[in-house]
Design an enzyme around this catalytic site. Sequence first.
Site, PDB file in Angstrom:
ATOM      1  N   GLY A  12       0.846  -1.193   0.000  1.00  0.00           N
ATOM      2  CA  GLY A  12       0.000   0.000   0.000  1.00  0.00           C
ATOM      3  C   GLY A  12       0.873   1.231   0.000  1.00  0.00           C
ATOM      4  N   MET A  14       2.201   4.954   1.880  1.00  0.00           N
ATOM      5  CA  MET A  14       2.570   5.307   3.262  1.00  0.00           C
ATOM      6  C   MET A  14       1.307   5.539   4.095  1.00  0.00           C
ATOM      7  SD  MET A  14       5.774   7.849   3.235  1.00  0.00           S
ATOM      8  CE  MET A  14       7.274   7.370   2.394  1.00  0.00           C
ATOM      9  N   PHE A  15       1.388   5.244   5.352  1.00  0.00           N
ATOM     10  CA  PHE A  15       0.311   5.423   6.362  1.00  0.00           C
ATOM     11  C   PHE A  15      -0.833   4.428   6.209  1.00  0.00           C
ATOM     12  CE2 PHE A  15       1.936   9.731   5.312  1.00  0.00           C
ATOM     13  CZ  PHE A  15       2.609   9.987   6.495  1.00  0.00           C
ATOM     14  N   GLU A  87       9.431  -2.681   4.697  1.00  0.00           N
ATOM     15  CA  GLU A  87       9.937  -1.720   3.700  1.00  0.00           C
ATOM     16  C   GLU A  87      10.756  -2.423   2.613  1.00  0.00           C
ATOM     17  OE1 GLU A  87       9.012   1.351   3.657  1.00  0.00           O
ATOM     18  OE2 GLU A  87       8.623   2.016   5.703  1.00  0.00           O
ATOM     19  N   ALA A  88      10.150  -3.458   2.031  1.00  0.00           N
ATOM     20  CA  ALA A  88      10.869  -4.312   1.077  1.00  0.00           C
ATOM     21  C   ALA A  88      11.355  -3.549  -0.152  1.00  0.00           C
ATOM     22  CB  ALA A  88       9.962  -5.466   0.650  1.00  0.00           C
ATOM     23  N   CYS A 143      -7.184   9.644   2.934  1.00  0.00           N
ATOM     24  CA  CYS A 143      -6.810  10.887   2.234  1.00  0.00           C
ATOM     25  C   CYS A 143      -6.856  12.048   3.220  1.00  0.00           C
ATOM     26  CB  CYS A 143      -7.756  11.142   1.064  1.00  0.00           C
ATOM     27  SG  CYS A 143      -7.431  12.713   0.237  1.00  0.00           S
ATOM     28  N   CYS A 146      -9.870  14.622   2.009  1.00  0.00           N
ATOM     29  CA  CYS A 146     -11.311  14.317   2.052  1.00  0.00           C
ATOM     30  C   CYS A 146     -11.680  13.113   2.916  1.00  0.00           C
ATOM     31  CB  CYS A 146     -11.823  14.094   0.639  1.00  0.00           C
ATOM     32  SG  CYS A 146     -11.206  12.560  -0.099  1.00  0.00           S
ATOM     33  N   CYS A 198      -6.144  10.359  -1.924  1.00  0.00           N
ATOM     34  CA  CYS A 198      -7.004   9.542  -2.793  1.00  0.00           C
ATOM     35  C   CYS A 198      -6.692   9.915  -4.248  1.00  0.00           C
ATOM     36  CB  CYS A 198      -8.475   9.806  -2.485  1.00  0.00           C
ATOM     37  SG  CYS A 198      -8.998  11.452  -2.963  1.00  0.00           S
ATOM     38  N   HIS A 201      -7.449  13.653  -5.106  1.00  0.00           N
ATOM     39  CA  HIS A 201      -6.625  14.716  -4.528  1.00  0.00           C
ATOM     40  C   HIS A 201      -5.132  14.501  -4.685  1.00  0.00           C
ATOM     41  CE1 HIS A 201     -10.527  15.496  -2.340  1.00  0.00           C
ATOM     42  NE2 HIS A 201     -10.258  16.633  -2.932  1.00  0.00           N
TER      43      HIS A 201
HETATM   44  P1  ADP Z   1       2.752   2.185   6.986  1.00  0.00           P
HETATM   45  O1  ADP Z   1       3.739   1.165   7.461  1.00  0.00           O
HETATM   46  O2  ADP Z   1       1.823   1.668   5.916  1.00  0.00           O
HETATM   47  O3  ADP Z   1       3.391   3.479   6.543  1.00  0.00           O
HETATM   48  P2  ADP Z   1       1.997   2.310   9.767  1.00  0.00           P
HETATM   49  O4  ADP Z   1       1.575   0.922  10.102  1.00  0.00           O
HETATM   50  O5  ADP Z   1       3.368   2.736  10.183  1.00  0.00           O
HETATM   51  O6  ADP Z   1       1.777   2.558   8.183  1.00  0.00           O
HETATM   52  O7  ADP Z   1       1.000   3.370  10.410  1.00  0.00           O
HETATM   53  C1  ADP Z   1      -0.397   3.322  10.253  1.00  0.00           C
HETATM   54  C2  ADP Z   1      -0.974   4.325  11.236  1.00  0.00           C
HETATM   55  O8  ADP Z   1      -0.662   5.656  10.798  1.00  0.00           O
HETATM   56  C3  ADP Z   1      -2.478   4.342  11.329  1.00  0.00           C
HETATM   57  O9  ADP Z   1      -2.985   3.359  12.210  1.00  0.00           O
HETATM   58  C4  ADP Z   1      -2.762   5.748  11.870  1.00  0.00           C
HETATM   59  O10 ADP Z   1      -2.693   5.774  13.297  1.00  0.00           O
HETATM   60  C5  ADP Z   1      -1.583   6.569  11.381  1.00  0.00           C
HETATM   61  N1  ADP Z   1      -1.920   7.531  10.309  1.00  0.00           N
HETATM   62  C6  ADP Z   1      -1.420   8.779  10.223  1.00  0.00           C
HETATM   63  N2  ADP Z   1      -1.877   9.397   9.105  1.00  0.00           N
HETATM   64  C7  ADP Z   1      -2.690   8.527   8.465  1.00  0.00           C
HETATM   65  C8  ADP Z   1      -3.466   8.565   7.241  1.00  0.00           C
HETATM   66  N3  ADP Z   1      -3.467   9.643   6.454  1.00  0.00           N
HETATM   67  N4  ADP Z   1      -4.152   7.463   6.903  1.00  0.00           N
HETATM   68  C9  ADP Z   1      -4.153   6.372   7.716  1.00  0.00           C
HETATM   69  N5  ADP Z   1      -3.458   6.275   8.862  1.00  0.00           N
HETATM   70  C10 ADP Z   1      -2.717   7.330   9.245  1.00  0.00           C
HETATM   71 MG    MG Z   2       5.822   1.083   7.519  1.00  0.00          MG
END
Ligand code: ADP
Ligand code: MG
Length: 209
Positions: A12, A14-15, A87-88, A143, A146, A198, A201
């Site tokens: 997916g 980031m975040f 972070e592959a 997003c 939105c 999204c 945006h």
């Molecule tokens: P990834 O490894 O995919 O970057 P993490 O597992 O480190 O994601 O973090 C996910 C967490 O980030 C969510 O549970 C939420 O608390 C936080 N977060 C911060 N901003 C967002 C966002 N825009 N969308 C979803 N989660 C977010």
């Molecule tokens: Mg991560």
Amino acid sequence: MTDSGRLTVIAGPMFSGKSEELMRRVRRATIAGVDVLVVSHSLDTRSDISTITSHTGVNIPAVPLGDVASLAEAARQKDYDLIAIDEAQFFGPDLVPAVDELLRRGIDVIVEGLCVTFDGQPFEPLPSFMAVAEDVLRLTAVCTVCGKDAVFHQRLEQTESPLGSDSAKIAQAPAATLAATTIDASHIGGLDTYVARCRQHFTGAGHET
Ligand code: ADP
Ligand code: MG
């Protein structure tokens, strides 16, 4: 003959909760007595490199490795049942044959990482892993404009608020200095550097609305 291992992909932007999901699976496996090697990439310096850390600050111990050869070497040190890689994308396309080798040896592998660059392009090796995995979990973030499902993330200028709607301020880094697929620290960051967006945006390179 040893049964092959299973490949699970968590992908997916980031975040999207990729690290949270990886940690959840590693915790479950550990409770079940599975011998797990958790691997992070030594380029990921957002926190202690001997951990995988989510954006919420939760972390688990991990072995930081710098390249595919070190991963293959670490995997030979013990009879692991499961190898989980955070972070592959940092390991680059050479990770595909290396993981295939682990699977053929009967080791289950979870590959977790970004499947999309900050300019909205497929980010190898995740798409290749998604094509051949037994299980794929494709996550979305939220997003920041939105609240809809975000399949992208994009870079943010220092001056812009993550919630700001002024798309003109979104960083459009010169291609010569910042390639979206470069395996370097440009893909490391948090809420101060990147925002989830999204389709509507997303204003990353070539996708201005
Ligand atoms: P990834 O490894 O995919 O970057 P993490 O597992 O480190 O994601 O973090 C996910 C967490 O980030 C969510 O549970 C939420 O608390 C936080 N977060 C911060 N901003 C967002 C966002 N825009 N969308 C979803 N989660 C977010
Ligand atoms: Mg991560």
